[in-house]
Design an enzyme around this catalytic site. Structure first.
Site, PDB file in Angstrom:
ATOM      1  N   PHE A 255       9.932  30.535 -73.137  1.00  0.00           N
ATOM      2  CA  PHE A 255      10.291  30.237 -74.517  1.00  0.00           C
ATOM      3  C   PHE A 255       9.083  30.481 -75.408  1.00  0.00           C
ATOM      4  O   PHE A 255       7.943  30.232 -74.996  1.00  0.00           O
ATOM      5  CB  PHE A 255      10.721  28.777 -74.666  1.00  0.00           C
ATOM      6  CG  PHE A 255      11.979  28.421 -73.912  1.00  0.00           C
ATOM      7  CD1 PHE A 255      13.205  28.379 -74.548  1.00  0.00           C
ATOM      8  CD2 PHE A 255      11.927  28.121 -72.556  1.00  0.00           C
ATOM      9  CE1 PHE A 255      14.359  28.052 -73.860  1.00  0.00           C
ATOM     10  CE2 PHE A 255      13.076  27.790 -71.854  1.00  0.00           C
ATOM     11  CZ  PHE A 255      14.295  27.753 -72.507  1.00  0.00           C
TER      12      PHE A 255
ATOM     13  N   THR B 180      12.546  30.403 -67.261  1.00  0.00           N
ATOM     14  CA  THR B 180      12.754  31.005 -68.580  1.00  0.00           C
ATOM     15  C   THR B 180      11.529  30.747 -69.441  1.00  0.00           C
ATOM     16  O   THR B 180      10.988  29.647 -69.468  1.00  0.00           O
ATOM     17  CB  THR B 180      14.007  30.443 -69.272  1.00  0.00           C
ATOM     18  OG1 THR B 180      15.166  30.848 -68.533  1.00  0.00           O
ATOM     19  CG2 THR B 180      14.138  30.970 -70.696  1.00  0.00           C
TER      20      THR B 180
END
Length: 361
Positions: A264, A262
């Site tokens: 960010f 992921t």
């Protein structure tokens, strides 16, 4: 045997103790210089956190230490903590993130900013943005896209309306575990997780736990907190959440994609300077006319600007209009990027530069 071992190890341990003392003296000397830097920054109202400068420091040291035995990732981890402690001597930063404690957002925050910051767990991504906008936090960390499930739509929607800009990014490997109080599924009826985590583990769940009802909650750490209170619940979360909430793993690494990551973004702060290894994010919309999307993209190609992400979202204005979320290589101060953006500004119906910032590895 132990006596012989100790005789051989003692000179090496003595040498390590000597080196540790030298390292500590040098770190304190470095910290004294940092305090001087802080005084200069105060007179110029300069920011405490400069992500471009920190990445340049790390890259230089990785190159200097290429012969090893410390690997580049070791050098990065060590110096991120050194710089985190140094920043805190100037001022302790408050960083908002999607909570509660134990989320991957918290991990992303600590990976990028180090341990010497004050974390502010928020109940939603909206609250992360609000905390920074209201001055309750210096920066915020928000998930923007996952390698398996794609864009985090709420973050994209919030970036459209906020006055905050993106000042950094970090990509974090996502390792999901199925967790319960007992480490078993006896009596467990539901599995809780963030909606994206449920999607990232759907094949594993369908095969290994098909009878469990799936329930989306605000974060994986919130799922872990609930599972710690209710033995009929299982949670999908990482090792940090498991340790914090006292849960046991029924199964580890249950994500369908073993390379699941992921990305960010850091919101808030001032725009970083160009480093030569940057990325610019923007939102565009085009006029409703033939060839509009082609004309929107054409300046990038003509000026040699590579596009690394292209995401469309409905504008929600009832007219079949779309916002286009685009990441390109380069900084908005780079000549070719600036020229491409200038052309886009003349032809696009709407353009908003979300920020130019150093790319993560």
């Amino acid at each position: 045997m132990d006596e012989e071992l100790n005789l051989k190890l003692q000179p090496l341990r003595d040498r390590i103790d000597e080196l540790d003392a030298q390292l500590l003296a040098l770190l304190n000397e470095r910290a004294a210089v940092v305090l001087e830097v802080g005084e200069v920054k105060k007179t110029m109202s300069a920011p405490v956190f400069r992500p471009e400068r920190e990445l340049q420091v790390i890259a230089r040291l990785q190159q200097l230490g290429a012969a090893g035995p410390l690997r580049p990732e070791h050098v990065e981890a060590i110096w991120r903590e050194i710089m985190s402690a140094s920043r805190s001597l100037e001022r302790e930063l408050t960083i908002a993130y999607l909570g509660p404690v134990g989320t991957y957002s918290e991990l992303a925050m600590q990976t990028l900013f180090g341990q010497s910051v004050k974390g502010l767990p928020c109940s939603s991504i909206d609250e992360v943005f609000r905390a920074v906008e209201a001055g309750g936090a210096d920066y915020g960390v928000a998930p923007v896209e996952n390698s398996t499930e794609g864009a985090v739509s709420r973050t994209l929607d919030l970036m459209l309306d906020t006055t905050l800009t993106i000042s950094g990014e970090i990509a974090v490997p996502i390792h999901h575990n199925l967790l319960t109080k007992s480490g078993k599924l006896d009596g467990v009826k539901r599995v809780c997780a963030h909606a994206q985590a449920l999607a990232q583990c759907q094949e594993w769940l369908s095969k290994h736990a098909p009878t469990l009802e799936r329930q989306a909650v605000s974060s994986n750490a919130e799922a872990a907190r609930l599972a710690a209170e209710d033995p009929t619940l299982a949670a999908i979360a990482g090792d940090r959440a498991a340790a914090h909430y006292g849960l046991q793993a029924v199964a580890s690494l249950i994500q369908d994609d073993p390379h699941n990551r992921t990305r960010f973004v850091v919101i808030g702060g001032t725009s970083p300077e160009s480093t030569g290894r940057d990325q610019t994010s923007m939102i565009l919309s085009v006029k409703n006319e033939p060839g509009a999307v082609f004309h929107m993209l054409e300046p990038f190609a003509r000026h040699g600007v590579s596009m690394t992400r292209f995401e469309s979202r409905p504008a929600r204005r009832g007219a079949w209009e779309y916002w286009f979320y685009i990441d390109i290589e380069g900084h908005s101060d780079d000549a070719n990027v600036a020229e491409a953006i200038e052309e886009l500004d003349r032809s696009a119906a709407f353009i908003k530069i979300l920020g130019s910032y150093p790319r993560s590895h």
